[in-house]
Design an enzyme around this catalytic site. Structure first.
Site, PDB file in Angstrom:
ATOM      1  N   HIS A 138       0.917   5.434  15.827  1.00  0.00           N
ATOM      2  CA  HIS A 138      -0.086   6.494  15.920  1.00  0.00           C
ATOM      3  C   HIS A 138      -0.936   6.396  17.184  1.00  0.00           C
ATOM      4  O   HIS A 138      -1.586   7.363  17.575  1.00  0.00           O
ATOM      5  CB  HIS A 138      -0.968   6.529  14.668  1.00  0.00           C
ATOM      6  CG  HIS A 138      -1.991   5.441  14.570  1.00  0.00           C
ATOM      7  ND1 HIS A 138      -1.827   4.326  13.776  1.00  0.00           N
ATOM      8  CD2 HIS A 138      -3.204   5.290  15.151  1.00  0.00           C
ATOM      9  CE1 HIS A 138      -2.897   3.554  13.868  1.00  0.00           C
ATOM     10  NE2 HIS A 138      -3.751   4.119  14.705  1.00  0.00           N
ATOM     11  N   SER A 181      -6.400  -0.681  16.685  1.00  0.00           N
ATOM     12  CA  SER A 181      -5.037  -0.353  16.278  1.00  0.00           C
ATOM     13  C   SER A 181      -4.008  -0.906  17.250  1.00  0.00           C
ATOM     14  O   SER A 181      -4.097  -0.702  18.461  1.00  0.00           O
ATOM     15  CB  SER A 181      -4.854   1.162  16.196  1.00  0.00           C
ATOM     16  OG  SER A 181      -5.313   1.657  14.983  1.00  0.00           O
ATOM     17  N   ASP A 217       4.569   2.534  11.220  1.00  0.00           N
ATOM     18  CA  ASP A 217       3.493   2.673  12.191  1.00  0.00           C
ATOM     19  C   ASP A 217       3.590   1.616  13.292  1.00  0.00           C
ATOM     20  O   ASP A 217       2.595   0.981  13.653  1.00  0.00           O
ATOM     21  CB  ASP A 217       2.121   2.618  11.520  1.00  0.00           C
ATOM     22  CG  ASP A 217       1.034   3.245  12.384  1.00  0.00           C
ATOM     23  OD1 ASP A 217       1.380   3.877  13.395  1.00  0.00           O
ATOM     24  OD2 ASP A 217      -0.162   3.084  12.060  1.00  0.00           O
TER      25      ASP A 217
END
Length: 396
Positions: free
Chosen positions: A117, A226, A147
């Site tokens: 993402h 992230s 992911d």
């Protein structure tokens, strides 16, 4: 109000940066000087010259972990096509959207790991290293379901410091957990905590599928973390920081990381082929609750997964598996009942859909067969399924 899952990628808009800059100046200006009153004497701080500075074991460990691993962590900036899918962002696709996240060096060939993402839809990717080097990166491949994504940079291998990948199957609750990343753009920030839970199954946020065996930690994870590493006390990567559960969009002590063994599984294929293909059964299911056991008249203590729906034209449908056949009223709510109850896969007991997903991912490939132990109409049946290739728009 229910907690909300937030991916920890930081969205960077120029107006927001300007406001942040002004705000920071205000904070510094307001705390830049201390004035003594008539009854207050300000004495200079005396340094203890000649005395060696000592550190406790915790400080020494964390300092060593940081010095050894920070050079492996990168700061990723991307320019993405604006899809208008996020609230408060302009929906004009001609207006580029800037975002940032974290990543880390996987090998000396220039392959980097981050979250899918973080780089999804990226037009341009910039990577900054700990020594200040800034280079362009190329998107190699991604796995929306887990992911995870692989980027590649062209650099002298001698300047790259790959991480060491640990065994996430050995992670335990209470184990030390250390995150290094770029929360809110604050580069190479280290936060510490413990592994709060293991074996979480959570939606990836990129597809209809869930990520199994996620590691939960109370080490602070925020937007911008992230794709960064979650480390153990040996400096090994045990997870890839991915999402948080929070009502405020920032750390509430409930963060999640993709386990390192899923990275081990998918990364080589992403590097070689650009995508990873999962085996597919084609059912939606739910674990047996007391209400479900009572509504279906199952023996007390029965454990397993009841199939709620079977995806049309799936391996499960071709094998004859059955979903719920009726709806029962329980405490004013409708409860699907009557589906096949799966108690084991290839002889391995299962208690949840997470167990089924883990077994599929770790033990099977498309084209393999899998035998399910099923309770149907009070009878035990053995049903063999020829697994297919997971599509992008169906269920496990």
């Amino acid at each position: 109000m229910q907690p909300t899952f937030w991916r920890s990628v930081a969205l960077v808009l120029m107006v927001a940066l300007l406001i942040l800059s002004v705000g920071m100046v205000g904070v510094l200006a307001g705390h830049g000087a201390i004035t003594s009153g008539p009854d207050v004497a300000v004495a200079p701080v005396q340094a203890a010259s000649g005395l060696p500075q000592t550190y406790d074991a915790e400080e020494t460990l964390l300092r060593t972990l940081y010095e050894e691993n920070a050079p492996s962590v990168v700061h990723i900036r991307v320019v993405q096509s604006n899809t208008g899918q996020l609230p408060s962002l302009p929906s004009d696709p001609t207006v580029p959207q800037q975002a940032e996240g974290s990543g880390f060096v996987l090998d000396s060939r220039g392959n980097l790991v981050t979250n899918y993402h973080v780089v999804e839809g990226a037009r341009k990717i910039e990577v900054r290293f700990f020594d200040g080097t800034v280079v362009r990166a190329r998107y190699v491949g991604g796995d929306a379901d887990a992911d995870l994504a692989i980027l590649q940079v062209s650099m002298d291998p001698a300047r790259l410091k790959p991480v060491r990948i640990g065994d996430s199957d050995q992670v335990f609750v209470g184990q030390r957990a250390i995150a290094i990343g770029n929360p809110f753009g604050q580069e190479w920030t280290m936060t510490t905590g413990i592994v709060s839970a293991i074996g979480r199954t959570l939606p990836s946020g990129n597809s209809v599928y869930a990520i199994p065996e996620m590691i939960q930690t109370d080490a602070a994870i925020n937007p911008g973390n992230s794709g960064g590493p979650l480390l153990n006390a040996q400096g090994e990567v045990i997870g890839v920081n991915t999402m948080i559960m929070s009502r405020s969009n920032s750390s509430a002590g409930v963060g999640f990381a993709v386990p390192s063994n899923i990275l081990r599984l998918v990364a080589p294929t992403l590097i070689q082929q650009g995508r990873f293909v999962y085996p597919w059964l084609g059912v939606q299911g739910t674990e047996l609750s007391l209400d479900l056991i009572e509504a279906m008249g199952l023996p007390g203590g029965t454990r397993g997964v009841m199939i709620v729906t079977v995806v049309p034209n799936s391996p499960a449908e071709r094998a004859g598996l059955r979903g719920a056949t009726r709806v029962a009223q329980v405490d004013g709510a409708q409860l699907p009942v009557g589906g096949d109850v799966v108690t084991a896969v290839d002889g391995t007991p299962v208690d949840s859909m997470g167990d089924v997903i883990v077994y599929l991912i770790k033990s099977k490939r498309p084209g393999d067969s899998m035998t399910l132990t099923v309770l149907r109409d009070g009878q035990v049946q053995m049903i063999t399924v020829a697994l297919g290739e997971r599509p992008h728009d169906a269920r496990p």
